[in-house]
Each structure stands twice: as C-alpha cells, then as structure tokens.
Write a protein that holds these residues in place. Structure first.
Motif, short mmCIF file in Angstrom:
data_model
loop_
_atom_site.label_atom_id
_atom_site.label_comp_id
_atom_site.label_asym_id
_atom_site.label_seq_id
_atom_site.Cartn_x
_atom_site.Cartn_y
_atom_site.Cartn_z
N UNK A 95 -8.76 0.37 4.23
CA UNK A 95 -9.81 -0.54 4.69
C UNK A 95 -10.71 -1.03 3.57
N UNK A 96 -10.64 -0.35 2.40
CA UNK A 96 -11.46 -0.74 1.26
C UNK A 96 -10.64 -1.47 0.21
N UNK A 97 -9.42 -1.89 0.59
CA UNK A 97 -8.50 -2.66 -0.27
C UNK A 97 -7.97 -1.85 -1.45
N UNK A 98 -8.03 -0.53 -1.36
CA UNK A 98 -7.44 0.33 -2.38
C UNK A 98 -5.99 0.60 -1.99
N UNK A 99 -5.03 0.46 -2.92
CA UNK A 99 -3.63 0.73 -2.57
C UNK A 99 -3.44 2.15 -2.04
N UNK A 100 -2.62 2.28 -1.03
CA UNK A 100 -2.27 3.59 -0.50
C UNK A 100 -1.29 4.26 -1.46
N UNK A 101 -1.07 5.54 -1.27
CA UNK A 101 -0.12 6.26 -2.13
C UNK A 101 1.14 6.59 -1.36
N UNK A 102 2.20 6.73 -2.11
CA UNK A 102 3.45 7.26 -1.61
C UNK A 102 3.71 8.60 -2.31
N UNK A 103 4.39 9.49 -1.62
CA UNK A 103 4.67 10.81 -2.18
C UNK A 103 6.18 11.00 -2.27
N UNK A 104 6.63 11.37 -3.46
CA UNK A 104 8.04 11.69 -3.67
C UNK A 104 8.11 13.17 -4.01
N UNK A 105 8.73 13.97 -3.13
CA UNK A 105 8.76 15.41 -3.36
C UNK A 105 10.00 16.01 -2.72
N UNK A 106 10.61 16.96 -3.44
CA UNK A 106 11.74 17.71 -2.90
C UNK A 106 11.79 19.07 -3.56
#
Length: 336
Positions: free
Chosen positions: A220-231
């Motif tokens: 909502x504050x126009x900050x990019x969301x994160x993605x998580x890559x984990x295994x």
C-alpha cells in the motif's frame, strides 16, 4: 538478559526425566537455559516481568536520556549521500512522506524486511538478501502418567544440546501447558500429562536461498513486495531424519508414549530466519562488517537476525541481542 538454567530447579518431573535421559545414553541432556528473571524483590525493586524482551531496553533507555519515538511510521527507504547514511524516508498512515535525519541509521526490521528496505533504497551488495537460513522444525507430543512424580510435580524444561554428530537440539517441555503459568492460574493436571518435543535442526547457509524484490507486486506504500526462494539440501534432510529419530529415542528413554510420528513443519515455522545481511570480511559473501555496518556505506548498520553469519541449532535471539549491544558500543565509540 538474566539467562538462567534454574527455571525448573526443584521439580520432581525435571529430576526424574533428566535421570532417565542420562541413563538412556543421552548425556547431552541438560537444564534448558532461558532468558527469565528469577530474582526476588530487593531494595524496593519489583521483578514481575519474568520473560525477557528487547522491548524492555526502550524503557531502560529513558533512564539515560530522553529520545523521540515515531509511531506508525512506515520506513520505505534509507537515505544515502556520498556513501554515508543520513536518515530514512518514512510514510504515515495517511500516505504522507516524512524525512527523518540521523547521524547513524540502524535497520532492525527482521530477516525478511531488512533486505527489502535496503534493496528498495538502491543499496548494492551481492550478499544482501542471500544466504537465507532457518531451522528445520519437528514437533512431537506424548503422554506420561503423573503418578510417576511427586504431588508437587513442578515443570519440565530440558534441552538436548546439539553435537557434531547430532547437529540439532530438542527442547522438552511440560507438563501440558504448565511449562509456564501465571501465579494465580488454577493448575489442573489429568492423570496422563503431555510432554512436548520441539526439535530444531542445523540448516546449511546457501547462496541460492534468498529473498528478493518483486517489482510487479507492491504494498500500500508502493514498496515492492518480496519473494522467497528456499529449499532444504540433501544434508538438511539427513539432519531432519536424525531429529525424528532423536525425538523417538528421547521419548522412549523417558517413558513417554508419543501420540504419533513427529511432524515436520514447513520452512519458516521456527520463526528463526537469519543470515540475509550476514556479517563478514568479504563483501562478496557478506553484507556487513563485524560491527554490523553495511559494506561501503558509513553510518548504516543492521541489528537483527539477518546479521548472523551462520545459524547453529539454537534459538538466535540472545545472540542477536548481544551483537546489537556490541554494535551500539561501537557506534558510541565512533561518535566521540
């Protein structure tokens, strides 16, 4: 931090089951160290907030000097000028932007959020967001008859320590929910009482496990969301199998009948995520120096689980607090 191993001192349940573990060939079982205030009142002091929290430091700090605290301020970026941090950009709930100037900036937003803020600020570093590490987490529960202990059963607080051969730990807690209970809570125990086995396993720190910005998704504050890559790696899965066997063996030694197979929880369930801004000497494999300062950016520090370089099987909270205190001492010395 008042870390103590005397939390279950005098408990018949602790004594009996600890002896059974040692007799069963598990000598690494010991009293679980806890950050809990066991001191009694003295000279007018009242020790009523038993469990330690780093939030307490905010109250202690007021005894030193006053400070400003911005509430409901959402940090979007760290401001950097000529290679030095000079403040942060924050937004209030009404989406208005405010600039907070500072001689030093300490980011302590969590292992997932701290690299998000740094990356959104345009701060470059090949290790920022990399080496995401947590614990593999298994949970087992079982039952034992309370008649095996004295009437004043006490509580159960045992730690099966990690070793080189067994790189995991098991926290063994009970009875039922009464591992910790309020002074005036009515304590009602059935004939068959529950014992909990929470096992945390060593996980390799690997570069490919990471968090990164997703430019296609913004909050909502126009900050990019994160993605998580984990295994988990093959070595991690081997430790998970050791943990399962360790819970079964510990329960058998204690005379506890497990309710079923210990359950493996999804990654992140341990809430011990670490290492995404790890400290070190090589900027290619670490985000900060040994004092938590971001490589190449003066006055910008990290003080949360993300700064831990490697994660053992233990809960990292006390280590993180200790590193933050050390970092603070360094900032004070540098500012003189």
């Amino acid at each position: 931090m008042n870390v103590t191993t005397s939390f279950a001192e005098g408990s018949s349940m602790q004594r009996v089951l600890m002896n059974r573990l040692h007799a069963g060939g598990i000598p690494e079982a010991t009293d679980l160290p806890l950050a809990v205030d066991m001191r009694g009142p003295r000279m007018g002091e009242i020790h009523s907030n038993a469990w330690f929290s780093s939030v307490n430091f905010l109250a202690y700090a007021l005894n030193d000097k006053p400070f400003d605290l911005a509430l409901n301020a959402y940090t979007t970026r760290v401001l950097v000028e000529n290679g030095r941090a000079v403040g942060v950009s924050v937004m209030s709930p009404d989406k208005r932007t405010h600039i907070i100037r500072a001689r030093n900036v300490v980011v302590s937003a969590s292992t997932l959020e701290t690299p998000r803020i740094l990356l959104n600020s345009g701060i470059q570093g090949p290790a920022i967001g990399r080496y995401l590490t947590n614990h593999s987490f298994l949970l087992g529960t079982g039952k034992i008859s309370r008649s095996q202990f004295s009437e004043n059963i006490g509580n159960l607080s045992i730690l099966k320590r990690e070793t080189r051969q067994s790189p995991y730990q098991i926290q063994i807690l009970g009875p039922d929910q009464y591992f910790s209970y309020q002074q005036f809570e009515e304590k009602v125990l059935p004939e068959q009482i529950s014992v909990v086995y929470a096992a945390f396993g060593l996980v390799e720190s690997r570069r490919e496990n990471r968090v990164y910005l997703d430019p296609g998704e913004r909050d909502d504050y126009s900050v990019p969301m994160i993605q998580v890559n984990f295994s988990y790696s093959d070595r991690d899965n081997a430790v998970i199998n050791q943990m399962r066997e360790g819970i079964i063996r510990s329960a058998a030694s204690m005379g506890v009948a497990l309710d079923g197979e210990p359950a493996l929880f999804p990654p992140g369930s341990d809430v011990h995520e670490s290492c995404t801004c790890r400290m070190g000497t090589d900027p290619a494999t670490s985000a900060t120096n040994r004092f938590g300062q971001i490589h190449g950016v003066s006055g910008l520090y990290v003080a949360d689980n993300s700064v831990i370089p490697l994660l053992a099987a233990a809960n990292p909270t006390n280590s993180t607090v200790a590193l933050a205190i050390r970092m603070t001492d360094h900032i004070v010395l540098q500012s003189r």
